[in-house]
Design an enzyme around this catalytic site. Structure first.
Site, PDB file in Angstrom:
ATOM      1  N   GLU A   1       0.862  -1.192   0.000  1.00  0.00           N
ATOM      2  CA  GLU A   1       0.000   0.000   0.000  1.00  0.00           C
ATOM      3  C   GLU A   1       0.895   1.237   0.000  1.00  0.00           C
ATOM      4  O   GLU A   1       1.145   1.816  -1.028  1.00  0.00           O
ATOM      5  CB  GLU A   1      -0.964   0.001   1.194  1.00  0.00           C
ATOM      6  CG  GLU A   1      -2.032  -1.069   1.053  1.00  0.00           C
ATOM      7  CD  GLU A   1      -3.315  -0.745   1.806  1.00  0.00           C
ATOM      8  OE1 GLU A   1      -3.795   0.388   1.737  1.00  0.00           O
ATOM      9  OE2 GLU A   1      -3.827  -1.669   2.466  1.00  0.00           O
TER      10      GLU A   1
ATOM     11  N   ASP B   1      -6.060   8.664   7.382  1.00  0.00           N
ATOM     12  CA  ASP B   1      -4.904   8.481   8.253  1.00  0.00           C
ATOM     13  C   ASP B   1      -4.172   9.811   8.429  1.00  0.00           C
ATOM     14  O   ASP B   1      -3.792  10.200   9.538  1.00  0.00           O
ATOM     15  CB  ASP B   1      -3.935   7.440   7.676  1.00  0.00           C
ATOM     16  CG  ASP B   1      -4.611   6.111   7.356  1.00  0.00           C
ATOM     17  OD1 ASP B   1      -5.703   6.130   6.766  1.00  0.00           O
ATOM     18  OD2 ASP B   1      -4.047   5.055   7.686  1.00  0.00           O
TER      19      ASP B   1
ATOM     20  N   TRP C   1     -12.153  10.623   6.056  1.00  0.00           N
ATOM     21  CA  TRP C   1     -11.082  10.599   5.057  1.00  0.00           C
ATOM     22  C   TRP C   1     -11.173  11.883   4.226  1.00  0.00           C
ATOM     23  O   TRP C   1     -10.217  12.637   4.129  1.00  0.00           O
ATOM     24  CB  TRP C   1     -11.206   9.336   4.187  1.00  0.00           C
ATOM     25  CG  TRP C   1     -10.552   8.138   4.806  1.00  0.00           C
ATOM     26  CD1 TRP C   1      -9.414   7.513   4.375  1.00  0.00           C
ATOM     27  CD2 TRP C   1     -10.978   7.422   5.980  1.00  0.00           C
ATOM     28  NE1 TRP C   1      -9.098   6.463   5.213  1.00  0.00           N
ATOM     29  CE2 TRP C   1     -10.033   6.384   6.204  1.00  0.00           C
ATOM     30  CE3 TRP C   1     -12.027   7.550   6.873  1.00  0.00           C
ATOM     31  CZ2 TRP C   1     -10.125   5.492   7.269  1.00  0.00           C
ATOM     32  CZ3 TRP C   1     -12.126   6.657   7.945  1.00  0.00           C
ATOM     33  CH2 TRP C   1     -11.193   5.654   8.133  1.00  0.00           C
TER      34      TRP C   1
ATOM     35  N   GLU D   1      -1.427  -0.952  13.395  1.00  0.00           N
ATOM     36  CA  GLU D   1      -2.644  -0.629  12.662  1.00  0.00           C
ATOM     37  C   GLU D   1      -3.890  -0.987  13.461  1.00  0.00           C
ATOM     38  O   GLU D   1      -4.878  -0.265  13.475  1.00  0.00           O
ATOM     39  CB  GLU D   1      -2.643  -1.389  11.336  1.00  0.00           C
ATOM     40  CG  GLU D   1      -3.874  -1.158  10.489  1.00  0.00           C
ATOM     41  CD  GLU D   1      -3.719  -1.698   9.083  1.00  0.00           C
ATOM     42  OE1 GLU D   1      -2.850  -2.569   8.880  1.00  0.00           O
ATOM     43  OE2 GLU D   1      -4.442  -1.244   8.184  1.00  0.00           O
TER      44      GLU D   1
HETATM   45  C1  BGC Z   1      -5.216   1.446   4.939  1.00  0.00           C
HETATM   46  C2  BGC Z   1      -5.797   2.343   5.978  1.00  0.00           C
HETATM   47  C3  BGC Z   1      -6.847   3.127   5.273  1.00  0.00           C
HETATM   48  C4  BGC Z   1      -7.918   2.137   4.960  1.00  0.00           C
HETATM   49  C5  BGC Z   1      -9.169   2.709   4.409  1.00  0.00           C
HETATM   50  C6  BGC Z   1      -6.273   0.470   4.583  1.00  0.00           C
HETATM   51  O1  BGC Z   1      -5.882  -0.511   3.715  1.00  0.00           O
HETATM   52  O2  BGC Z   1      -4.034   0.859   5.326  1.00  0.00           O
HETATM   53  O3  BGC Z   1      -5.005   2.904   6.864  1.00  0.00           O
HETATM   54  O4  BGC Z   1      -7.252   4.286   5.859  1.00  0.00           O
HETATM   55  O5  BGC Z   1      -7.422   1.106   4.146  1.00  0.00           O
HETATM   56  O6  BGC Z   1      -9.924   1.819   3.689  1.00  0.00           O
END
Ligand code: BGC
Length: 942
Positions: free
Chosen positions: A458, A465, A519, A732
């Protein structure tokens, strides 16, 4: 008086940046009784200031704003501007400081042309990576030389065999379809000007984000499928003549480099034997073009910061050799190679050991592997076109006969160059470790853009975040320039969505963009936080259209649905990774999505109205205040019962309600929140929405004691629990690692995800107690919350106007000692807790308010509440189990309770406190009994 730290756009001596309207900031230090009567900024294109191109003069009696004063004049390309700031005190004495900034190519046409290898070489499937080169003579002493360059995917330039600059991963991230950044380097000292000397400029290219495998779909060639390079070396000789060496098809050549594989996710292979057969002729470069605009940079340099030695060489049960660097971080490993020719060494990267063995299944498809094939030369080996997130490195292929000397290896922490501004230290190792873990999370995920994680497939700019961590990050470091780049990119992607804000950037597929609250609210929250921290109106003006369009986008969509004034559409991520979802591994939490999104819409609307007010956009302000009122009404109608009970009975529900300030009756809300926590046995259930702000919101609403209980809890789930399991960064998930040390799952599980580290903001804002009353902390509030469990807290923060300090310590005799420092020209409202001069109020701890100016101020007094008390009314009985004195009191006053705690080990009782014991009146815990117990327990001293 002293004037220093002159910066432009928050950067020290920036070269080749896109400045917009440049903003100058500086620091004034002086005696507390000094005042500035006037300030002048002069900008010159000569270091001697012989030719002034721009002057900013303060109006009488109102000195220029040292946090950010715009330098509004026409910039010329490739020009170094010297900036001189003169501050004149009321007594006529003047202090001066100087700095500079230099423009890049701006809109000037490039003399260099984009070049590429031949079509055939670009299509090779043998890992071919090109190296371009050009030889030239300088002929005569050099006054100044600059290299303007962009290579795609990634480039590393060398002049005469030395790496140009100390940056990594240039030209960084972004939407390469729209624009690519050029990087400017000062190479004055790198040329050989001796008559007849040959200089060589060479550039190696890697795949990077541009053409390597990247993004959630894991595809290659996202923006392009061939290597490209453009460069312009400009040499100005002492006699005033200038030579421009631009990339072209005529004089530039290329051949294969020793890099045979590269990718952000998958790593790199450096094979020194690759061309041993000799079949690697120089070939003429081919001219090409790139559709995207070539812009001056916004990205801060990514450089090597900390060097980490190998802590331990682990020989694992599986028979592997693993280097432990003792700290999870992002960057790379470099090693000194004395390896014999033909040896192939493979380094694999992982965050944890599982059952003592190397493990990185949680990286998912990211191979994260560095391979080196030696040709026998001695050299320091490090990758050029990738980075890793790791603590452990498995070494395979090291030859039996050659001892592996850990001193030959070093970990290099790589991240964007940000100035550290915040420090916090308490009397507890676990809390200090938490602060350090969050800081390492920031370092690891500030590699050009704020990423979710630095290791798995990712490493993306997830906007949620970034939003939740922005406040914490901006205490720890000066984030102004770093986030300016992120918000610029975010705005670019937002435009593609007509105002919607994507959940992740770079947005690779507008059709699949996840647009939702929290977000998307990065678009409003982040500019608001940045204005609060850096008082930069120009920056706010730059980001305002993004704020406005986000609010309007939601409003337009709501109107189409009948104007309910609720953000009750769009797939929402909600309280991501909260533990009250369907299962403990579920990604979605249990708090109503649309309650969260509607409250965030309201809050974002309020922020946008505030921004409009600051920018003097009266119509917008009116419109957004009106909209805010309607959303607020709608939330109250939809989510509260007619008598004022919140219908969303979750921890995050209460936190969001209090945070957004949307409720009919605050006391009732707080009571219900307490009740919820009680029912949850004080186990935190919040995810990305609730957890980051939970302690802050509690402390702001009279639940300071409970907030500290939560922070310090070593039980699962909780911050200290992760530390007990060995975390060196923030995880996480609350349960990323299970109690047996194994990874709880590989589907989505990172050990370096900073969102939950946002709790550190609570330490700055509440425990040390520093908040801004005016932008940039020109006026601040310092309201410390001393707590015997921490012993002391020492916090310093280099605000836009200078250093603040807030320190408190509970002395052995029970006195409280508070020290605050306020920077020059600033003022702080200090709120001293439990001060004898204040009327006792249960919430604020009877604070006395003292207003102080610049300087260091100390306060020592005997607080009205004995701060040494070992326990408070909200301490859970389970915290007293190991305390013989406390247990003896409990056994004496309430034998039944002692029995339930010790013999029955009953969780229900273990999670009770003096505050809640009365609920069990049916077991004889009547008011008088509890009061007797309280008297004795609360008299115990730490
Ligand atoms: C990320 C997260 C993100 C989230 C949202 C994840 O795969 O690592 O931190 O905000 O997806 O869907």
């Amino acid at each position: 008086m002293k004037v220093s730290q002159i910066r432009v756009n928050g950067i020290d001596g920036p070269l080749g940046f896109d400045y917009g309207t440049p903003r100058c900031s500086w620091l004034v230090e002086g005696a507390s009784d000094e005042t500035i009567a006037a300030t002048r900024i002069e900008v010159s294109d000569s270091p001697a200031f012989s030719h002034i191109v721009h002057t900013v003069e303060s109006a009488p009696g109102s000195p220029l704003d040292s946090a950010a004063t715009p330098l509004d004049f026409r910039l010329e390309p490739r020009t170094r501007y010297h900036v001189r700031v003169t501050a004149t005190g009321a007594d006529g004495t003047a202090a001066r400081g100087e700095g500079w900034f230099e423009t890049g190519k701006m809109d000037e046409p490039w003399e260099g042309r984009w070049i590429t290898p031949s079509e055939e070489d670009n299509r090779r499937d043998d890992g071919y990576h090109p190296e371009f080169a050009r030889e030239f003579a300088v002929d005569g002493p050099v006054e100044q030389a600059r290299l303007y360059i962009c290579g795609l995917g990634l480039f590393e330039a060398e002049l005469n065999g030395r790496k140009v600059g100390d940056e990594h991963l240039t030209p960084y991230t972004g939407d390469y379809d729209r624009e690519v950044q050029s990087i400017a380097f000062d190479v004055t000292g790198m040329l050989d000007a001796a008559p007849g000397a040959t200089n060589t400029l060479s550039v190696r290219l890697g795949n990077g984000w541009y053409k390597g495998r990247f993004g959630l779909a894991g595809k290659e060639h996202l923006y392009g499928d061939s290597f490209r390079l453009v460069a312009e070396l400009r040499i100005r000789r002492s006699d005033g003549t200038e030579t421009v060496i631009g990339t072209d098809a005529g004089t530039w050549r290329y051949r294969g480099s020793d890099t045979t594989f590269s990718g952000i996710y998958d790593g790199e292979t450096l094979d020194r034997t690759r061309w041993a057969g000799g079949d690697n002729p120089w070939k003429p470069a081919v001219e090409t073009s790139v559709d995207a605009t070539l812009t001056d940079r916004l990205s801060l340099p990514v450089t090597v910061h900390e060097i980490l030695p190998v802590r331990e060489v682990v020989h694992t049960p599986a028979g592997e050799t693993v280097l432990d660097f003792g700290q999870n971080f992002a960057g790379c490993v470099a090693f000194r190679s004395h390896l014999p020719a033909g040896v192939r060494v493979t380094l694999d990267f992982g965050e944890i050991l599982q059952h003592g063995d190397f493990y990185n299944a949680n990286y998912r498809s990211a191979k994260s592997r560095f391979v080196y094939v030696s040709d026998g030369r001695e050299e320091t080996v490090a990758p050029s076109f990738t980075y890793f997130g790791f603590r452990y490195v498995r070494v395979t292929g090291w030859p039996e006969g050659t001892p592996l000397d850990p001193a030959d290896f070093e970990g290099r922490a790589m991240y964007s160059d940000l100035r550290r501004t915040g420090r916090i230290d308490t009397g507890r190792d676990d809390v200090n470790r938490l602060v350090s873990n969050a800081l390492w999370g920031q370092r690891s995920n500030f590699v050009d853009l704020p990423t979710d994680c630095p290791q798995r497939d990712e490493r993306l700019g997830w906007t949620g975040d970034a939003q939740v961590f922005c406040g914490t990050a901006s205490y720890a470091m000066d984030t102004a320039a770093f986030y300016r780049k992120f918000l610029h990119d975010l705005r670019g992607d937002q435009r593609k969505l007509g105002g919607g804000v994507p959940g992740v950037i770079p947005m690779l597929d507008p059709h699949g963009a996840a647009i939702g609250a929290v977000w998307g609210d990065a678009a409003t929250f982040m500019p608001t936080i940045l204005f609060e921290r850096y008082a930069d109106k120009t920056a706010l003006r730059e980001t305002y259209p993004m704020m406005r369009d986000w609010i309007d986008w939601i409003a337009d969509n709501d109107r189409e649905r009948g104007a309910r004034y609720l953000f009750d559409f769009c797939p929402q991520l909600g309280d991501w990774l909260a533990l009250n979802g369907r299962t403990q591994q579920s990604m979605k939490g249990g708090t109503d999505d649309f309650f969260i999104s509607s409250c965030y819409w309201a809050e974002s609307t309020r922020m946008t109205a505030d921004a409009a007010a600051i920018l003097g956009l009266d119509d917008d302000e009116r419109r957004f205040r009106d909209l805010y009122g309607r959303i607020r009404e709608a939330v109250l109608r939809e989510y509260y019962t007619p008598t004022g009970r919140l219908a969303i009975d979750t921890q995050t529900g209460y936190v969001v309600a209090l945070y957004s300030g949307i409720y009919p009756d605050k006391d009732r809300l707080v009571e219900a929140f307490r009740e919820r926590l009680y029912k949850d046995c004080y186990r935190i259930s919040g995810g990305f929405v609730g957890a980051p702000i939970m302690c802050r919101v509690m402390a702001d609403n009279g639940m300071g004691d409970e907030a500290m209980n939560l922070l310090l809890s070593h039980d699962f789930p909780g911050w200290m629990h992760c530390i007990d399991l060995g975390a060196t960064t923030i995880w996480e998930r609350w349960n990323s690692m299970l109690d047996d040390g194994t990874c709880s799952g590989t589907m989505m599980n990172s050990f370096n995800h900073y969102a939950f580290g946002s709790v550190v903001e609570y330490l700055y804002r509440n425990v040390a107690g520093l908040t801004a009353l005016e932008p940039g902390f020109r006026r601040a509030r310092i309201a410390p919350m001393p707590d015997a469990r921490l012993g002391h807290c020492r916090m310093s923060y280099d605000s836009a106007y200078g250093r603040y300090r807030s320190e408190w310590e509970i002395l052995a005799d029970g006195d409280l000692h508070v020290t605050v420092e306020v920077p020059f020209g600033c003022e702080a409202e200090v709120r001293l807790p439990f001060h004898p001069d204040a009327a006792e109020t249960p919430d604020a701890g009877g604070r006395t308010v003292v207003t102080v100016g610049a300087g260091v101020h100390g306060f020592t007094y005997t607080p009205t509440r004995d701060m040494r008390a070992r326990y408070s009314r909200s301490t859970l009985f389970k915290r007293m189990l190991a305390d013989d004195e406390a247990m003896a009191i409990i056994a004496r006053e309430t034998p039944m309770l002692a029995h339930m705690l010790v013999n029955e080990h009953d969780e229900d009782y273990l999670c009770d406190s003096l505050d809640t014991l009365g609920v069990k009146f049916f077991m004889g815990f009547d008011d008088a009994t509890v009061a007797r117990l309280a008297d004795a327990l609360l008299a115990l001293r730490a």
